[in-house]
Design an enzyme around this catalytic site. Structure first.
Site, PDB file in Angstrom:
ATOM      1  N   GLY A  13      70.388  40.794  86.439  1.00  9.14           N
ATOM      2  CA  GLY A  13      71.448  40.606  85.454  1.00  9.14           C
ATOM      3  C   GLY A  13      72.816  40.383  86.068  1.00  9.14           C
ATOM      4  N   ASP A 161      85.853  53.356  85.282  1.00  8.06           N
ATOM      5  CA  ASP A 161      87.045  53.914  84.625  1.00  8.06           C
ATOM      6  C   ASP A 161      88.022  54.425  85.685  1.00  8.06           C
ATOM      7  OD1 ASP A 161      85.738  53.429  82.165  1.00  8.06           O
ATOM      8  OD2 ASP A 161      84.634  55.314  82.397  1.00  8.06           O
ATOM      9  N   HIS A 188      82.432  57.566  78.540  1.00  8.94           N
ATOM     10  CA  HIS A 188      82.607  56.212  79.069  1.00  8.94           C
ATOM     11  C   HIS A 188      82.672  55.202  77.931  1.00  8.94           C
ATOM     12  CE1 HIS A 188      82.338  52.763  81.697  1.00  8.94           C
ATOM     13  NE2 HIS A 188      81.227  52.365  81.121  1.00  8.94           N
TER      14      HIS A 188
HETATM   15  N1  APR Z   1      63.505  46.339  82.123  1.00  9.06           N
HETATM   16  C1  APR Z   1      64.197  45.827  83.161  1.00  9.06           C
HETATM   17  N2  APR Z   1      65.237  44.993  83.006  1.00  9.06           N
HETATM   18  C2  APR Z   1      65.586  44.645  81.772  1.00  9.06           C
HETATM   19  C3  APR Z   1      64.913  45.148  80.631  1.00  9.06           C
HETATM   20  C4  APR Z   1      63.842  46.032  80.847  1.00  9.06           C
HETATM   21  N3  APR Z   1      63.148  46.548  79.836  1.00  9.06           N
HETATM   22  N4  APR Z   1      65.506  44.625  79.551  1.00  9.06           N
HETATM   23  C5  APR Z   1      66.490  43.827  79.980  1.00  9.06           C
HETATM   24  N5  APR Z   1      66.544  43.830  81.326  1.00  9.06           N
HETATM   25  C6  APR Z   1      67.425  43.053  82.210  1.00  9.06           C
HETATM   26  C7  APR Z   1      67.667  41.644  81.733  1.00  9.06           C
HETATM   27  O1  APR Z   1      66.545  40.805  82.012  1.00  9.06           O
HETATM   28  C8  APR Z   1      68.903  41.254  82.545  1.00  9.06           C
HETATM   29  O2  APR Z   1      68.572  40.656  83.767  1.00  9.06           O
HETATM   30  O3  APR Z   1      68.731  43.630  82.288  1.00  9.06           O
HETATM   31  C9  APR Z   1      69.598  42.605  82.779  1.00  9.06           C
HETATM   32  C10 APR Z   1      70.912  42.743  82.066  1.00  9.06           C
HETATM   33  O4  APR Z   1      71.765  41.774  82.545  1.00  9.06           O
HETATM   34  P1  APR Z   1      72.843  41.055  81.622  1.00  9.06           P
HETATM   35  O5  APR Z   1      72.218  40.641  80.351  1.00  9.06           O
HETATM   36  O6  APR Z   1      73.518  40.041  82.464  1.00  9.06           O
HETATM   37  O7  APR Z   1      73.859  42.272  81.268  1.00  9.06           O
HETATM   38  P2  APR Z   1      74.976  42.956  82.193  1.00  9.06           P
HETATM   39  O8  APR Z   1      76.280  42.312  81.964  1.00  9.06           O
HETATM   40  O9  APR Z   1      74.452  43.068  83.577  1.00  9.06           O
HETATM   41  O10 APR Z   1      75.068  44.420  81.517  1.00  9.06           O
HETATM   42  C11 APR Z   1      73.956  45.275  81.474  1.00  9.06           C
HETATM   43  O11 APR Z   1      75.242  47.309  81.695  1.00  9.06           O
HETATM   44  O12 APR Z   1      77.516  47.885  81.584  1.00  9.06           O
HETATM   45  C12 APR Z   1      76.319  47.762  80.918  1.00  9.06           C
HETATM   46  O13 APR Z   1      77.135  47.309  78.761  1.00  9.06           O
HETATM   47  C13 APR Z   1      76.424  46.772  79.829  1.00  9.06           C
HETATM   48  O14 APR Z   1      74.542  47.694  78.792  1.00  9.06           O
HETATM   49  C14 APR Z   1      74.983  46.585  79.521  1.00  9.06           C
HETATM   50  C15 APR Z   1      74.324  46.614  80.881  1.00  9.06           C
END
Ligand code: APR
Length: 322
Positions: A13, A161, A188
């Protein structure tokens, strides 16, 4: 040197990729295992060309992995992990609060922590997935149900933070941000974030300036969400913060005394979890340091925060138990 395995869950992600890069560069990490539902074989193959000593693997739920081995999957990712960092989940879009993510992210965190209970019950678990005020209680309840809960080893990462508070106060004072370390307590999300600027040596604010910098720290994430215009929330700064937090845990495992703020089970207040100044040792939380005196201004925010923080914690606890 002690071997240290770090597992990143959600490693493909926006946060997970730069976090994995920083962990690959960290001298504290000897083994890095990346897990996501998409993309991790590519992330791992890519990072594997960086000439640092740590080994790297990337796994999908099953059976794909890079390099090809066993069944891939969560079991291989987590087995032997010392620290598990979880940025898996969906990010915010403009107009959303962290709490709006609850419905999706609660289930993701629950599933992943069930995996931790099974495959790495002794690991430290650092949760980034929002809303952290609820996902940390979810993790704790899942581990309790499995009979594997150790309150000294489950944390919500609030380091961003602290990073924001340090940056903003250093800009205000005209000093190097590395010379300030603001204590940030509470939770947070929005008004649950309470930076204790009254303790920063040499900082002088008018009432108006103090209000501005406090609110900017609380809602700094919104600046990023707005600027990204629908593409998500903070990823690069969050990855940096998650990496600093993780590296500090590894230093603590190696015997260094580390003090940093984290959202943990805490008896500093009547909320069961509270971002507190924490002394870390090789088994996680060694001591939660006292909250100390709050200024009148901070006390006002504290009183405003507590009902909201307790509600968000309860929401997480109820998710697992109802
Ligand atoms: N198991 C593993 N990975 C997962 C799952 C799961 N069940 N569900 C989703 N993911 C992965 C997605 O495939 C993606 O690669 O989590 C990743 C999330 O990445 P982004 O969508 O780019 O989100 P990001 O900006 O990284 O934020 C993720 O962190 O700070 C927090 O609020 C933010 O809750 C959010 C999280």
């Amino acid at each position: 040197a002690v071997d240290a395995k770090v597992a990143v869950l959600g490693a493909a992600g926006g946060i997970g990729q730069p976090l994995s890069l920083l962990c690959k560069l960290s001298p504290e990490v000897t083994e890095l295992s990346c897990y996501d539902i998409v993309g991790t074989p590519g992330v791992a193959a890519d990072l594997s060309h960086i000439p640092t000593k740590s080994s790297i693997t990337g796994s999908l739920p099953s059976p794909v992995s890079w390099p090809p081995r066993g069944n891939g999957g969560l079991a291989e990712t987590l087995t032997g992990a010392d620290v598990v960092v979880i940025p898996a989940g969906v990010p915010r879009k403009p107009g959303m609060t962290r709490d709006d993510l609850f419905n999706t992210n609660a289930g993701i965190v629950k599933t992943l922590v069930e995996g931790c209970a099974e495959y790495c019950p002794d690991a430290m678990i650092a949760i980034i997935s929002n809303p952290v005020n609820s996902t940390v209680p979810i993790a704790a309840e899942v581990l309790k149900k499995a009979g594997k809960y150790n309150p000294n080893k489950v944390f919500g990462v609030t380091t961003l933070d602290v990073c924001r508070a340090n940056t903003f106060v250093a800009n205000h004072m005209g000093v190097d941000p590395k010379d300030v370390d603001v204590t940030v307590v509470g939770g947070h999300a929005g008004i649950t974030i309470l930076p204790l600027f009254s303790r920063v040596n040499g900082a002088k604010f008018t009432d108006e300036e103090l209000e501005k910098i406090t609110v900017r720290t609380q809602f700094g994430g919104d600046e990023v969400v707005a600027a990204k215009a629908g593409a998500g929330s903070a990823t690069l700064s969050m990855a940096y913060a998650g990496y600093i937090f993780t590296e500090n845990l590894l230093k603590a495992i190696r015997g260094e005394d580390i003090v940093q703020c984290a959202f943990v089970e805490s008896n500093l207040t009547d909320a069961p979890y509270f971002a507190s100044p924490v002394k870390f040792g090789k088994d996680g939380v060694k001591e939660i340091l006292p909250l100390g005196e709050l200024s009148a201004y901070e006390k006002k925010w504290f009183d405003k925060m507590m009902p909201e923080l307790k509600n968000q914690i309860k929401k997480g606890v109820d998710f697992v138990n109802n």
